[in-house]
Scaffold this motif. Structure first.
Motif, PDB file in Angstrom:
ATOM      1  N   PRO A  70      74.762  10.890  54.454  1.00  0.00           N
ATOM      2  CA  PRO A  70      74.301   9.572  54.910  1.00  0.00           C
ATOM      3  C   PRO A  70      74.762   8.472  53.955  1.00  0.00           C
ATOM      4  N   GLN A  71      75.034   7.301  54.506  1.00  0.00           N
ATOM      5  CA  GLN A  71      75.633   6.211  53.740  1.00  0.00           C
ATOM      6  C   GLN A  71      74.871   5.879  52.458  1.00  0.00           C
ATOM      7  N   HIS A  72      73.560   5.931  52.486  1.00  0.00           N
ATOM      8  CA  HIS A  72      72.775   5.600  51.290  1.00  0.00           C
ATOM      9  C   HIS A  72      72.799   6.720  50.240  1.00  0.00           C
TER      10      HIS A  72
ATOM     11  N   TYR B 118      76.947  14.231  46.194  1.00  0.00           N
ATOM     12  CA  TYR B 118      77.695  15.396  46.669  1.00  0.00           C
ATOM     13  C   TYR B 118      77.609  16.550  45.667  1.00  0.00           C
ATOM     14  N   LEU B 119      77.763  16.239  44.399  1.00  0.00           N
ATOM     15  CA  LEU B 119      77.733  17.273  43.363  1.00  0.00           C
ATOM     16  C   LEU B 119      76.353  17.907  43.219  1.00  0.00           C
TER      17      LEU B 119
ATOM     18  N   GLY C  36      84.273  12.385  56.182  1.00  0.00           N
ATOM     19  CA  GLY C  36      83.568  11.590  55.188  1.00  0.00           C
ATOM     20  C   GLY C  36      84.507  10.804  54.296  1.00  0.00           C
ATOM     21  N   LYS C  37      83.921  10.220  53.285  1.00  0.00           N
ATOM     22  CA  LYS C  37      84.673   9.390  52.345  1.00  0.00           C
ATOM     23  C   LYS C  37      85.420  10.275  51.351  1.00  0.00           C
TER      24      LYS C  37
END
Length: 149
Positions: free
Chosen positions: A111-113, A120-121, A87-88
């Motif tokens: 997912p990108q959106h 994430y938090l 992931g990013k």
């Protein structure tokens, strides 16, 4: 009785507790993880259902209440695996309620959106892994005051 013991891996962990004290010891990890191939990780243990974790210390075994762990630090050599770095990547600074500052990387594989730090938090895990040089730090969400990205 010894023949009834279940084989476990041991992993060194340094805990910072809610009262500000530190505790060094080893946790016991399963040789196999139910949700993926390979041995259990400290993060999976902390995010599990157990309320108390046995920790082997120099003074004996202590049963530690997971609800009072602010952070748990373990060497990355055995803990870090490729799924944790998918992931990013975001470089973040986390301030805990105790005033501790934790700086490192989190990896958001959503997912990108929904791939922001806030997404994430807001996941339901009790502990968030932060990758630092040489270690992985699991920070308890309930003790996080703020996160800077």
């Amino acid at each position: 009785m010894d023949d009834q013991k279940i084989a476990k891996n041991r992993r060194p962990v340094f805990f910072t507790l809610a009262n500000g004290s530190g505790l060094e010891g080893e946790v016991f990890l399963s040789l196999y993880e139910a949700r993926r191939p390979g041995p259990q990780r400290v993060g999976e243990l902390l995010n599990g259902r157990e309320t108390f974790l046995p920790v082997k210390t120099a003074a004996g075994t202590l049963h530690l209440n997971v609800a009072n762990i602010v952070r748990a630090t373990t060497p990355s050599a055995e803990e870090l695996h490729e799924l944790m770095t998918l992931g990013k990547r975001y470089h973040v600074g986390i301030t805990t309620l105790c005033g501790q500052e934790i700086t490192g990387d989190i990896f958001v594989d959503l997912p990108q959106h929904r791939s922001r730090v806030s997404d994430y938090l807001n996941r339901p895990n009790r502990f968030i892994p932060v990758v630092m040089p040489g270690s992985v730090v699991y920070v308890a969400r309930k003790f996080i005051l703020s996160v800077r990205d």
